[in-house]
Design an enzyme around this catalytic site. Structure first.
Site: not given
Length: 607
Positions: A448, A479, A578, A581, A587, A601
């Protein structure tokens, strides 16, 4: 010929008399019928403005004529330089406190508006806000949130609205800086009203919807779209109701129709306090201008213990919508049920939908990480909204790029785990729909993204976490241990009076499952990620969530190998937002001001 002008005059008079003689049958047509704008429609029947057929070379204020109609530009021009981001030969370039305004109305309303935007050349970040007007530009309302422009490539912003009748749009650059931005390809889907002339009563019992959070958001119900603020659909024993559900409003919340009906003689609904809460005061209000302003009907009302019926005379023949506004009793709650509008004219809007589309707007409160859009032309960044969560789905990967969901105690209840894994028929019919057995014998779990245990308020909520679009192939140790422990930790944070925004997904190719290394399942239809990640923002319970985020707000970021060799201690995989990302290209929290976003971040959480 001695007097040619005389003969010219006679010829013109003959032409004039001929035209008059031929137009007798049209003499009663209003002059207004000849003043329609020549709208530009695409093949789908949507209004489209690509800013290609007009020209304006200076930033000074002035009107520009495009194929769709006239726009007024302030501090804006049509840009065709190589640094202008555009589809085609040109787009709009905006600077300073620029404004571009449609100088005409679209007569059939709007279901949604989309546009493309990006930074001009090497300019720095800037921002803009979309507005709309239903009264020919006399007043304006904001549409969605302010958009931050960070990228040097065109992104798509999509705004949902449900406005009928005349509408026009305006875009305002909001930071006032000399940084420039481009706007291109505005598309508006019409929202026409089809009148049948039949007089009907419209009833809403709130049974067919699901909303488990007090956060502001919309719910699509058989009667139409409703907006709930500090309100949810309650199904607990303490909720006063005539069926399985009713609306529960707390503090100073609102229950509001997000659509119009044509005329109404009267309205009635049931109301009562929730459980043993104290009494609360409320008002019943009406709007005839799509919610721009509201008129109070009757006097201030009070709700006490048992369900009772409130009746209000309306006697309106205009387009009208209604809302209930709670005025007192902070901490006290009331229930609303069985809302009926009497003697309205049946239209094609708002009533009788057999398969209403739910809205997951609350789950994108902090932003849309990849600017996903519900458009089949973007198959690998396809926005899929459910009441319980929202995702960006990739057709080619057979999994979500990311799933985003809001979590507070209002989402939790006593519903048991349904284990009804199944394909998701809400995907476009031409796409492969991953089935419940596609992971079988692969050595990877159906993991999930939005957890089953985060959605236990109702059986429907829990069942909807078992769509295969909400799964990704996870190594069993990943998991069942580290991932599960992190999910439990998030739910434990709710006991401290917190609410949480969570985004989760996978990236990379190839994982180490129970049967060893693999890259694909189901004959290549499902891609196995090399890493699983999760980004978590924790804030105290409250309202106006984006504006309550500070540089001290706690953010947890986890990047975990999709391998059976991972330990059960998820804290070993802490990283920064960061870094995630950089690995994914997304973003996160882009609706949070940059000065705050940049701080939260870049930090690694200290557990």
């Amino acid at each position: 010929m001695k007097n040619p002008n005389y003969f010219k005059y006679l010829l013109l008079m003959q032409v004039f008399l001929f035209i008059i003689g031929c137009s007798t049958d049209e003499s009663e047509i209003s002059d207004d019928s000849f003043s329609e704008v020549n709208f530009t429609l695409n093949q789908a029947g949507n209004f489209e403005e690509n800013f290609e057929n007009g020209f304006k070379s200076a930033y000074a204020g002035g009107m520009v004529s495009f194929s769709g109609g006239d726009w007024y530009f302030t501090n804006a021009l049509t840009g065709s330089l190589s640094s202008d981001l555009k589809n085609g030969n040109q787009s709009v370039r905006m600077v300073s406190n620029a404004v571009i305004t449609m100088n005409y109305d679209l007569p059939e309303g709007a279901k949604y508006l989309s546009l493309q935007y990006g930074k001009f050349g090497r300019d720095k970040q800037t921002s803009f806000q979309v507005y709309y007007s239903s009264d020919s530009g006399n007043s304006w309302q904001t549409l969605g949130n302010e958009i931050l422009v960070k990228k040097s490539f065109l992104e798509t912003a999509t705004f949902s609205l449900n406005v009928v009748g005349n509408i026009r749009f305006e875009i305002r650059k909001t930071d006032g800086s000399n940084e420039r931005l481009n706007i291109d390809d505005i598309v508006v889907e019409p929202n026409p009203v089809t009148t049948t002339g039949n007089i009907i009563d419209i009833s809403e019992d709130y049974e067919a919807g699901s909303k488990g959070s007090y956060s502001a958001g919309t719910v699509d119900l058989p009667s139409g779209i409703w907006y709930l603020e500090e309100a949810l659909l309650g199904s607990l024993d303490n909720d006063r109701k005539t069926g399985n559900k009713s609306v529960r409003i707390r503090d100073y919340g609102i229950l509001e129709m997000n659509y119009d009906v044509l005329g109404a003689q009267s309205v009635s609904f049931n109301h009562a306090v929730y459980g043993t809460d104290g009494s609360s005061d409320w008002e019943f209000q009406m709007s005839t201008d799509q919610g721009s302003s509201w008129i109070t009907l009757g006097t201030q009302n009070s709700t006490s213990t048992n369900l009772q019926t409130a009746n209000f005379d309306v006697n309106s023949s205009n387009n009208v919508r209604f809302r209930i506004v709670k005025l007192s009793g902070s901490g006290d709650r009331i229930n609303i049920d069985d809302f009926t509008i009497y003697s309205t004219e049946e239209t094609g809007e708002g009533t009788g939908e057999e398969n209403p589309t739910v809205s997951g707007a609350v789950h994108l409160t902090m932003g849309n990480p990849s600017a996903a859009i519900t458009d089949i032309n973007f198959p690998n960044n396809y926005l899929l909204e459910k009441e319980e969560y929202v995702m960006s789905y990739s057709r080619d990967k057979g999994t979500a790029n990311w799933v985003s969901w809001h979590l507070d105690e209002a989402w939790l209840g006593s519903a048991s785990r349904q284990d009804d894994f199944r394909s998701d028929s809400s995907l476009p019919s031409s796409w492969y729909q991953v089935g419940a057995t596609d992971y079988q014998y692969s050595g990877f779990d159906r993991g999930h993204l939005c957890p089953s245990a985060d959605r236990t308020l109702s059986v429907d909520d829990n069942s909807n976490t078992f769509y295969m679009t909400n799964m990704m192939p996870q190594a069993p140790s990943n998991n069942r241990y580290a991932w599960a422990n992190l999910e439990s930790y998030c739910r434990s944070m709710l006991d401290g009076g917190n609410e949480i925004y969570i985004i989760s997904g996978g990236y990379g190719l190839g994982g180490d499952g129970a049967n060893g290394y693999a890259e694909y399942l189901a004959d290549g239809k499902i891609q196995i990620p090399s890493n699983t990640w999760k980004v978590i923002m924790i804030i105290p319970d409250g309202t106006d969530d984006v504006n309550r985020v500070t540089t001290s707000t706690r953010v947890i970021a986890i990047d975990m190998p999709n391998s059976n060799s991972v330990t059960s201690d998820w804290t070993q995989y802490l990283t920064t937002v960061d870094d995630i990302e950089a690995a994914t290209g997304y973003d996160f929290f882009d609706l949070v001001p940059d000065s705050i976003e940049n701080v939260i971040e870049s930090n690694i959480d200290s557990i």
